[in-house]
Motif scaffolding. Structure first.
Motif, PDB file in Angstrom:
ATOM      1  N   GLN A   1       0.826  -1.203   0.000  1.00 25.89           N
ATOM      2  CA  GLN A   1       0.000   0.000   0.000  1.00 25.89           C
ATOM      3  C   GLN A   1       0.868   1.265   0.000  1.00 25.89           C
ATOM      4  O   GLN A   1       0.648   2.182  -0.801  1.00 25.89           O
ATOM      5  N   LEU A   2       1.854   1.310   0.858  1.00 24.63           N
ATOM      6  CA  LEU A   2       2.700   2.491   0.971  1.00 24.63           C
ATOM      7  C   LEU A   2       3.412   2.800  -0.350  1.00 24.63           C
ATOM      8  O   LEU A   2       3.384   3.936  -0.838  1.00 24.63           O
ATOM      9  N   ILE A   3       4.050   1.789  -0.919  1.00 24.49           N
ATOM     10  CA  ILE A   3       4.803   1.995  -2.156  1.00 24.49           C
ATOM     11  C   ILE A   3       3.912   2.573  -3.249  1.00 24.49           C
ATOM     12  O   ILE A   3       4.285   3.527  -3.942  1.00 24.49           O
ATOM     13  N   ASN A   4       2.728   2.029  -3.390  1.00 24.46           N
ATOM     14  CA  ASN A   4       1.881   2.391  -4.522  1.00 24.46           C
ATOM     15  C   ASN A   4       1.011   3.618  -4.274  1.00 24.46           C
ATOM     16  O   ASN A   4       0.673   4.343  -5.211  1.00 24.46           O
ATOM     17  N   LEU A   5       0.658   3.886  -3.021  1.00 22.63           N
ATOM     18  CA  LEU A   5      -0.083   5.113  -2.731  1.00 22.63           C
ATOM     19  C   LEU A   5       0.820   6.330  -2.858  1.00 22.63           C
ATOM     20  O   LEU A   5       0.363   7.420  -3.220  1.00 22.63           O
ATOM     21  N   ARG A   6       2.093   6.149  -2.559  1.00 15.90           N
ATOM     22  CA  ARG A   6       3.042   7.241  -2.789  1.00 15.90           C
ATOM     23  C   ARG A   6       3.024   7.685  -4.253  1.00 15.90           C
ATOM     24  O   ARG A   6       3.153   8.872  -4.560  1.00 15.90           O
ATOM     25  N   LYS A   7       2.875   6.715  -5.155  1.00 19.85           N
ATOM     26  CA  LYS A   7       2.900   7.013  -6.591  1.00 19.85           C
ATOM     27  C   LYS A   7       1.726   7.888  -7.017  1.00 19.85           C
ATOM     28  O   LYS A   7       1.759   8.490  -8.091  1.00 19.85           O
ATOM     29  N   LEU A   8       0.681   7.944  -6.178  1.00 19.44           N
ATOM     30  CA  LEU A   8      -0.456   8.829  -6.462  1.00 19.44           C
ATOM     31  C   LEU A   8      -0.210  10.240  -5.944  1.00 19.44           C
ATOM     32  O   LEU A   8      -1.065  11.116  -6.072  1.00 19.44           O
ATOM     33  N   GLY A   9       0.951  10.444  -5.335  1.00 20.06           N
ATOM     34  CA  GLY A   9       1.267  11.755  -4.776  1.00 20.06           C
ATOM     35  C   GLY A   9       0.633  12.012  -3.433  1.00 20.06           C
ATOM     36  O   GLY A   9       0.538  13.170  -2.992  1.00 20.06           O
ATOM     37  N   LEU A  10       0.206  10.950  -2.749  1.00 18.41           N
ATOM     38  CA  LEU A  10      -0.452  11.090  -1.453  1.00 18.41           C
ATOM     39  C   LEU A  10       0.562  11.032  -0.318  1.00 18.41           C
ATOM     40  O   LEU A  10       1.620  10.409  -0.429  1.00 18.41           O
ATOM     41  N   THR A  11       0.223  11.692   0.787  1.00 17.29           N
ATOM     42  CA  THR A  11       1.031  11.556   1.996  1.00 17.29           C
ATOM     43  C   THR A  11       0.521  10.347   2.774  1.00 17.29           C
ATOM     44  O   THR A  11      -0.683  10.238   3.060  1.00 17.29           O
ATOM     45  N   VAL A  12       1.432   9.441   3.097  1.00 17.40           N
ATOM     46  CA  VAL A  12       1.050   8.155   3.678  1.00 17.40           C
ATOM     47  C   VAL A  12       1.970   7.837   4.856  1.00 17.40           C
ATOM     48  O   VAL A  12       3.185   8.062   4.789  1.00 17.40           O
ATOM     49  N   LYS A  13       1.381   7.325   5.907  1.00 16.79           N
ATOM     50  CA  LYS A  13       2.156   6.868   7.056  1.00 16.79           C
ATOM     51  C   LYS A  13       1.677   5.474   7.473  1.00 16.79           C
ATOM     52  O   LYS A  13       0.487   5.163   7.387  1.00 16.79           O
ATOM     53  N   ILE A  14       2.629   4.664   7.916  1.00 16.43           N
ATOM     54  CA  ILE A  14       2.306   3.358   8.497  1.00 16.43           C
ATOM     55  C   ILE A  14       2.470   3.439  10.004  1.00 16.43           C
ATOM     56  O   ILE A  14       3.495   3.932  10.503  1.00 16.43           O
ATOM     57  N   LEU A  15       1.479   2.967  10.732  1.00 17.63           N
ATOM     58  CA  LEU A  15       1.569   2.797  12.179  1.00 17.63           C
ATOM     59  C   LEU A  15       1.778   1.316  12.451  1.00 17.63           C
ATOM     60  O   LEU A  15       0.946   0.487  12.086  1.00 17.63           O
ATOM     61  N   GLU A  16       2.897   0.977  13.079  1.00 13.71           N
ATOM     62  CA  GLU A  16       3.296  -0.415  13.275  1.00 13.71           C
ATOM     63  C   GLU A  16       3.540  -0.679  14.759  1.00 13.71           C
ATOM     64  O   GLU A  16       4.311   0.035  15.408  1.00 13.71           O
ATOM     65  N   SER A  17       2.869  -1.706  15.286  1.00 12.34           N
ATOM     66  CA  SER A  17       3.014  -2.010  16.707  1.00 12.34           C
ATOM     67  C   SER A  17       4.373  -2.600  17.047  1.00 12.34           C
ATOM     68  O   SER A  17       4.858  -2.487  18.176  1.00 12.34           O
ATOM     69  N   GLY A  18       5.012  -3.237  16.072  1.00 11.26           N
ATOM     70  CA  GLY A  18       6.308  -3.854  16.310  1.00 11.26           C
ATOM     71  C   GLY A  18       7.459  -2.881  16.161  1.00 11.26           C
ATOM     72  O   GLY A  18       7.271  -1.699  15.854  1.00 11.26           O
ATOM     73  N   GLY A  19       8.660  -3.418  16.347  1.00 12.99           N
ATOM     74  CA  GLY A  19       9.841  -2.584  16.307  1.00 12.99           C
ATOM     75  C   GLY A  19      10.540  -2.545  14.971  1.00 12.99           C
ATOM     76  O   GLY A  19      11.570  -1.871  14.834  1.00 12.99           O
ATOM     77  N   ASP A  20      10.020  -3.251  13.970  1.00 12.81           N
ATOM     78  CA  ASP A  20      10.640  -3.245  12.647  1.00 12.81           C
ATOM     79  C   ASP A  20       9.625  -3.747  11.629  1.00 12.81           C
ATOM     80  O   ASP A  20       8.500  -4.124  11.980  1.00 12.81           O
TER      81      ASP A  20
END
Length: 522
Positions: A21-40
């Motif tokens: 999702q992140l890789i391809n939504l960036r290509k639409l020119g959108l600002t995107v963030k992932i919230l991840e519960s883990g450490g990596d």
């Protein structure tokens, strides 16, 4: 709020789905963030690090299909383990810079839709607040582990570990260890630790209809030739097969083959290993009891041949009378599992009083747990967990009525575990990306399934499930019956990847039929 962080899309989870999702939504020119519960990065491959943990989909299909990501990467094994999968995610990050848009150690505890501004407000466990137009739940099907209410567990004097919360300093060498559970996790763990523990006790509820993995080392030169000749073909083939693999089920009825033909056919699938005997074999094993009995009888014979001179073990591990039909619980892949029980230091069911370490391979609140563990409230203010307590209802296995601009990938009522993970993940992720692009192009501020469309789709999932043998397996997470309190029902679309893709694409091609849209005011 001045301290609220704003973006176009918030993604929960940084496994295959979240990264795609992140890789391809960036290509639409959108600002995107992932919230991840883990450490990596890695999702399930960050959290699951127990001994023997590895994937059960054969490569090259268990990876991203983007040539930019597979061209320079070569796996060492057809079924890589967790360490190599973690290395793969680091490689992907070096290629496309994932981590710059990931907030690690950020567990989302609530998500609330504000209908007045068409935005989601998310709060993390450390009190941070985020706001976005779109919410993409990439929590997977096994992100909330499950511990049954075992009597006496709280007074057990030894160490207790759950496979989903494995610690790097957990050392089982030379200990008396008990393992509860013989699902995929249990099988992988048991065959790995049996040679190193003083004594291993396995507590089995029902036998696992495990299939031979046929693990192989990958020859880099041969793999390079495969990349040049077949990788694009294999990746394209994934969305044409029932399971998202590069091989497919056989629509020929089992009983239309002669006994001799069936044996030769089964032998071929068995020798190929992996899931060929399950989702690369006669399709009617899923809905015809006589056909299923034939498949089980062949499986039983193969297993019993591996543990000769042990009639009691044969009956426990491969009973003459099957406790449930073959393949209606997800089989796992094994390398030396059945032989483990012939070792003098391994016992199948035993007195737990002498154990020094107990490992819970008791699985997860599967399919729905990752979503319902977040307090998600939509247009009517009712949490999705409360609604799904009465039974899961979705539209196209990727969205739900009253929760606008919220999608999930590889979750309830999608093909998920009936398919290779990345195959379904990329199909669904691409659909969501195209939907968001359509909304941006047409000045649509929100999109949400109608109750009518959701009801019709969910009924279709139920009908497909009822037409096959799935319900004959007790305590199956396919049927939401492994966790007390969940309403028993088929949690996944069982019609195969091509049929699922057609339903999704038909909606999109008809202006996102089944959704209500709200446009920005002029």
């Amino acid at each position: 709020m001045s301290d609220t962080q704003e973006c176009d899309v918030l993604i929960v989870g940084s496994g295959f789905a979240g990264i795609h999702q992140l890789i391809n939504l960036r290509k639409l020119g959108l600002t995107v963030k992932i919230l991840e519960s883990g450490g990596d990065l890695g999702g399930t491959w960050y959290h699951n690090t127990y001994p023997g943990c590895r994937v059960d989909s054969i490569n090259p299909v268990y990876q991203f299909s983007d040539p930019e990501l597979w061209r320079d990467w070569t796996w060492s094994e057809r079924y890589p383990g967790w360490k190599e999968l973690q290395e793969y995610f680091q490689y992907v990050d070096r290629k496309v810079g994932i981590k710059q848009d990931v907030l690690f150690n950020s567990r989302v505890v609530s998500a609330v839709w504000d209908d007045s501004v068409d935005r989601w407000m998310l709060t993390t466990d450390d009190g941070r607040v985020f706001r976005a137009q779109f919410l993409s739940l990439c929590t997977g099907i096994g992100s909330k582990h499950y511990v049954p209410d075992f009597k006496g567990l709280d007074t057990f004097k030894g160490q207790v570990h759950h496979t989903a919360k494995w610690s790097a300093d957990c050392d089982l060498q030379g200990k008396k260890v008990g393992v509860i559970g013989t699902g995929a996790t249990g099988v992988q763990l048991i065959q790995e630790i049996a040679p190193i523990v003083e004594h291993l006790t396995v507590f089995q509820r029902t036998p696992n209809y495990a299939l031979p993995m046929r693990q192989q080392k990958i020859n880099p030169e041969e793999d390079e030739k495969l990349k040049n000749d077949l990788y694009p073909v294999i990746f394209a083939r994934r969305h044409q097969t029932f399971s998202g693999m590069y091989y497919d089920i056989d629509m020929k009825p089992t009983m239309s083959a002669t006994p001799e033909e069936r044996i030769i056919y089964y032998e071929d699938k068995w020798e190929k290993g992996g899931f060929h005997f399950w989702v690369g074999s006669y399709a009617d094993l899923f809905f015809n009891q006589e056909a299923n009995d034939e498949a089980y009888a062949f499986w039983r014979k193969k297993v019993r041949e591996r543990i000769p001179d042990h009639p009691e073990l044969q009956e426990k591990l491969a009973p003459m009378n099957p406790p449930h039909p073959f393949g209606v619980k997800r089989p796992c892949l094994e390398q030396r599992y059945f032989e483990v029980y012939t070792r003098p230091n391994v016992t199948l069911r035993w007195d737990p009083s002498t154990l020094r370490c107990l490992v819970l391979a008791t699985g997860y609140d599967m399919v729905t747990g990752g979503i319902t563990s977040i307090d998600i409230r939509g247009q009517d203010g009712v949490s999705i967990k409360e609604k799904w307590d009465e039974g899961v209802r979705t539209y196209l296995g990727l969205a739900s009525a009253t929760y606008p601009n919220m999608f999930w990938i590889y979750g309830p009522q999608s093909p998920c575990s009936f398919s290779n993970g990345p195959s379904t993940i990329e199909l669904t992720s691409d659909w969501i990306i195209k939907c968001i692009r359509y909304m941006k192009d047409n000045r649509i501020s929100s999109i949400v399934p109608t109750e009518e469309a959701q009801k019709a789709y969910s009924e279709q999932v139920d009908i497909l499930g009822a037409a096959a043998l799935w319900s004959k397996a007790q305590t199956s997470w396919y049927m939401a019956s492994n966790v007390p309190g969940k309403k028993p029902q088929m949690l996944q679309f069982s019609g195969g990847v091509p049929a699922y893709a057609k339903l999704c694409n038909d909606s999109a091609e008809n202006g996102y039929a089944g959704f209500d849209v709200k446009r920005f005011s002029a």
